[in-house]
Design a protein around this motif. Structure first.
Motif, mmCIF file in Angstrom:
data_model
loop_
_atom_site.group_PDB
_atom_site.id
_atom_site.type_symbol
_atom_site.label_atom_id
_atom_site.label_comp_id
_atom_site.label_asym_id
_atom_site.label_seq_id
_atom_site.Cartn_x
_atom_site.Cartn_y
_atom_site.Cartn_z
ATOM 1 N N ARG A 71 88.434 5.514 96.268
ATOM 2 C CA ARG A 71 88.179 4.630 97.415
ATOM 3 C C ARG A 71 86.671 4.375 97.486
ATOM 4 N NH1 ARG A 71 91.148 8.791 98.872
ATOM 5 N NH2 ARG A 71 89.259 9.833 99.554
ATOM 6 N N TYR A 80 97.433 20.502 101.549
ATOM 7 C CA TYR A 80 98.798 20.000 101.363
ATOM 8 C C TYR A 80 99.577 21.090 100.646
ATOM 9 C CZ TYR A 80 97.574 19.084 96.492
ATOM 10 O OH TYR A 80 97.179 19.230 95.193
ATOM 11 N N TRP A 97 98.711 6.452 90.859
ATOM 12 C CA TRP A 97 99.850 5.554 91.138
ATOM 13 C C TRP A 97 100.768 6.108 92.223
ATOM 14 C CZ3 TRP A 97 101.913 1.141 91.592
ATOM 15 C CH2 TRP A 97 103.247 0.829 91.313
ATOM 16 N N GLU A 98 100.919 7.423 92.309
ATOM 17 C CA GLU A 98 101.924 7.990 93.207
ATOM 18 C C GLU A 98 101.386 8.454 94.557
ATOM 19 O OE1 GLU A 98 103.650 11.714 91.800
ATOM 20 O OE2 GLU A 98 101.766 12.765 92.099
ATOM 21 N N TYR A 99 100.048 8.665 94.688
ATOM 22 C CA TYR A 99 99.609 9.551 95.773
ATOM 23 C C TYR A 99 99.621 8.924 97.159
ATOM 24 C CZ TYR A 99 94.861 7.945 96.950
ATOM 25 O OH TYR A 99 93.799 7.243 97.426
ATOM 26 N N GLN A 100 99.810 7.638 97.259
ATOM 27 C CA GLN A 100 99.888 7.075 98.604
ATOM 28 C C GLN A 100 101.310 6.732 98.966
ATOM 29 O OE1 GLN A 100 96.816 3.998 98.709
ATOM 30 N NE2 GLN A 100 95.654 5.366 100.029
ATOM 31 N N PRO A 101 101.782 7.042 100.168
ATOM 32 C CA PRO A 101 101.019 7.609 101.284
ATOM 33 C C PRO A 101 101.184 9.122 101.478
ATOM 34 C CG PRO A 101 103.094 6.741 102.111
ATOM 35 C CD PRO A 101 103.108 6.581 100.611
ATOM 36 N N LEU A 102 101.939 9.818 100.631
ATOM 37 C CA LEU A 102 102.293 11.202 100.978
ATOM 38 C C LEU A 102 101.548 12.254 100.177
ATOM 39 C CD1 LEU A 102 106.128 10.819 101.702
ATOM 40 C CD2 LEU A 102 104.203 10.685 103.280
ATOM 41 N N GLY A 103 100.598 11.832 99.332
ATOM 42 C CA GLY A 103 99.789 12.811 98.615
ATOM 43 C C GLY A 103 100.268 13.051 97.202
ATOM 44 N N PRO A 104 99.538 13.891 96.453
ATOM 45 C CA PRO A 104 99.876 14.161 95.051
ATOM 46 C C PRO A 104 101.186 14.942 94.949
ATOM 47 C CG PRO A 104 97.638 14.930 95.597
ATOM 48 C CD PRO A 104 98.324 14.609 96.881
ATOM 49 N N PHE A 105 101.954 14.669 93.904
ATOM 50 C CA PHE A 105 103.262 15.331 93.760
ATOM 51 C C PHE A 105 103.460 15.662 92.272
ATOM 52 C CE2 PHE A 105 108.121 14.670 94.110
ATOM 53 C CZ PHE A 105 108.338 15.937 94.621
ATOM 54 N N LEU A 106 103.981 14.705 91.499
ATOM 55 C CA LEU A 106 104.207 14.972 90.075
ATOM 56 C C LEU A 106 102.906 15.042 89.283
ATOM 57 C CD1 LEU A 106 107.411 12.947 89.198
ATOM 58 C CD2 LEU A 106 107.172 15.160 90.284
ATOM 59 N N LEU A 119 95.669 13.517 101.404
ATOM 60 C CA LEU A 119 96.591 14.377 100.654
ATOM 61 C C LEU A 119 97.989 14.478 101.246
ATOM 62 C CD1 LEU A 119 94.162 17.228 99.495
ATOM 63 C CD2 LEU A 119 94.794 15.131 98.326
ATOM 64 N N PHE A 143 100.768 17.671 106.482
ATOM 65 C CA PHE A 143 100.649 19.115 106.246
ATOM 66 C C PHE A 143 101.047 19.837 107.542
ATOM 67 C CE2 PHE A 143 97.477 22.772 105.356
ATOM 68 C CZ PHE A 143 98.353 23.426 104.515
ATOM 69 N N ASN A 186 108.353 15.215 84.974
ATOM 70 C CA ASN A 186 107.093 15.712 84.407
ATOM 71 C C ASN A 186 107.224 17.151 83.908
ATOM 72 O OD1 ASN A 186 107.322 17.099 86.776
ATOM 73 N ND2 ASN A 186 105.212 16.808 87.439
#
Lengths: 421, 421
Positions: free
Chosen positions: A137, A153, A236-245, B241, B244, B340
């Motif tokens: 950002r 998180y 690519w994945e982190y919005q809106p709930l944060g990092p996952f895979l 993130l 939480f 993954n």
């Protein structure tokens, strides 16, 4: 509390302990290990050896056997065991009775020390937050909540592994900004993150927050933590709930529990907040924690590539940082986490978040070191890296230093990257 | 597979089962319960009773006792136990031998059915994602990844509780847009979220993704899930993130495991994606899953306030939705989560995300029903609600219906709000 176990003149009859980088007699971390082909048992690292906790009973220093989970859950037990182990290992009269319980570390397998119920990862390294924030950002690097809220998180507990477990390059979804549709395949931006782990000892009941003045008593120890990250998936994945895979394919820790007692000489004052930064809300503020709640720890990141191994080049230091770059103390992380009544349990693990320093060569990730992949890092083998490549080995190390005390380390937190399957 | 256990003409000698809203003989969900003051044991819900699994051994239908974790981990065992329980409960000759194993449900305590290792929560309800997205990001409600990635994040396993556990209003940090600094105190925007839970049966090894064609075999059952949410904390903390402390103070589930076998008559085709939506990437696409992988389930949200109880007013239906509003099937969630290499383990729980329908009265949260707190919901007691108040009781229910079959339910997922401590 500083006591006789920290005496710099103490030596052990386990000769390899004296002058050992990580595990002199002043450290005595707890862990779970298996001698070759034998069942797991609780041990203490001492030099190049591991000694079983059970040796204390054989030596007549204790009546009862205890499990590592009991050690984690019970501060008084943890402290007394460390005292007793210090006695045993300094006094050569115990060498004979201890001999059957002493194993060469190179012959042993290290396990996770306990069942990790929940793993939460924070974002306490402010230099990391600013640098990475700029990449994700550019117009808004540090969000308005950062200096008020210890941002965190939940992470994945099932994929945490002890040092030396192979890291398989993950596959996942990515979408480059200049293409229409996402695609699926091996990560092209596989990264490490230099973090500390905080082991929860005593838990708290659901609905009962841990007061900031009491939070340190809920910490059973520390480790190194590598929060492997697939940056292309993350973007690519982190919005809106944060990092996952981008994260949950694997997390590596150094499996020795470095106790608060061992760290006592290396406590230090939290860095004062820069002029103009807000004072934390009262629930996060404790003068004693500010005075002694930070950790004096130097942190190193080393890499060794396949070509470097072929050329007999040693691991190369990619980065050097320090734990003092955390914007929040471990106690503040514990208190914030429980402030809504969330229950921590014995054996839970908190990650601090990536601990980068303020300078480019102290960054705790390749994302930062390579400026988002734009500036390759040059290695002694004349290779370059923007992100990790297959067969790279990445090592995190920690070193606690303080004037007048013997330095201690955490043991390696190492991972070897294997190609995607 | 539809078989004799689904025959609508089947009745049980447990009279309360016949015509029971949730637990007729065609359902037979597994759970962990304690009769008054006794140790937990595995049981099956039948009408207003619970029957111990052990009754199958007493009746001579099985040789061996099994644990609920074995039932979860072993699809063939789960299927055969359900067949045997159906036989036992339909045949009155078994009534005598079963009698000592039969308990009135009102005298029993329901527990979580298993140790939940990891809990992950998805975001599969597209109407919820759009409506909430509008509130948090008016200019950008549905992010570009939504229709490609089953968005999810990790939740807190330690604070998951079975129905009827008290929900203590959490305290936390909030910052209103019009004030300078955040403050700490009880949530003023406490909300529910209507979700389904998906129980993982067989796990997968770290590094070994679950193919979409195989994903359904890793699902051991379903439950209702209320992802209690403090919207004021969430708005302040969730970037970058994710949620939480807004979520991890408590999650309530209906503790009966509704098996895939019981749900067989209620499978249906996934709703076709609207014209113009992208086709998922191949790793998420399976024709058989699209044809039968969705669940035909009606979902109700009811509220009963303290005043309503005083006036003997029954719980009021706040909202009615359906599981078909999920943009992704349960199998797609499992496959994405493991794509993954992340390892799922037996007893892990996936939340679907809030399942809102397309109309205002089918929304799965008060945030949506009250349009972000701007439009109060009027209750039969002439009270209004924008968010939950102390002593409110919130109930989620599910009802599976299909022509020619006996309807089944999931049992209540209920929580009572207690004041902040």
């Amino acid at each position: 509390m500083i006591d006789a176990t920290h005496d710099p003149k103490l030596t052990s009859w386990v000769a390899s302990a004296n002058g050992h980088r990580d595990f002199p007699i002043q450290n005595l971390p707890f862990g779970l290990f298996s001698p070759a082909n034998e069942v797991p048992r609780t041990g203490v690292a001492i030099g190049n050896e591991i000694i079983e906790l059970q040796t204390l009973v054989a030596a007549g220093l204790r009546q009862d056997s205890v499990t590592l989970d009991q050690v984690l859950a019970t501060p008084a037990l943890r402290k007394s065991l460390r005292q007793q182990m210090s006695q045993l290992l300094r006094d050569p009269r115990h060498a004979d009775s201890a001999e059957p319980y002493l194993h060469s570390a190179t012959d042993c397998t290290l396990h996770l020390p306990t069942h990790i119920g929940d793993y939460s990862d924070f974002y306490a390294g402010i230099h990391h937050a600013v640098t990475v924030g700029k990449l994700f950002r550019p117009d808004n690097p540090l969000l308005p909540n950062y200096k008020h809220v210890p941002i965190g998180y939940h992470g994945r507990a099932s994929s945490i592994r002890p040092t030396d477990a192979t890291v398989i390059r993950p596959k996942g979804q990515t979408k480059a900004p200049d293409v229409e549709a996402p695609s699926f395949g091996p990560s092209k931006r596989l990264d490490f993150e230099l973090e500390l782990g905080v082991w929860i000892g005593q838990g708290n009941d659901l609905g009962t927050p841990v007061d900031i003045g009491d939070a340190a008593h809920h910490i059973a120890g520390y480790c190194l933590l590598n929060d492997w990250s697939a940056r292309d998936f993350q973007a690519w994945e982190y919005q809106p709930l944060g990092p996952f895979l981008a994260k949950n394919f694997m997390t590596t820790i150094s499996p020795w529990i470095i106790t608060p007692e061992a760290m006592a000489p290396f406590r230090q004052a939290q860095q004062p907040r820069p002029e103009g930064d807000p004072k934390p809300l009262p629930y996060l503020w404790d003068e004693a924690d500010q005075a002694t709640g930070a950790l004096g720890l130097k942190l190193d990141v080393l890499i060794q590539t396949e070509a470097m191994r072929a050329q007999n080049l040693p691991p190369y230091t990619l980065s050097q940082s320090e734990a003092r770059h955390m914007y929040w103390t471990p106690a503040q992380l514990v208190t914030h986490h429980t402030s809504n009544g969330c229950n921590l349990q014995t054996g839970d693990l908190l990650g601090t978040g990536t601990i980068s320093g303020p300078t480019p060569d102290s960054a705790g990730s390749l994302l930062e070191l390579s400026e988002g992949g734009k500036k390759p890092v040059i290695l002694p083998s004349n290779e370059s890296r923007t992100f990790l490549e297959d067969h790279d080995e990445l090592i995190l190390r920690a070193r606690a230093e303080a004037d007048g005390f013997v330095s201690i380390g955490f043991g390696d937190c190492r991972g070897h990257i294997a190609p995607a399957r």
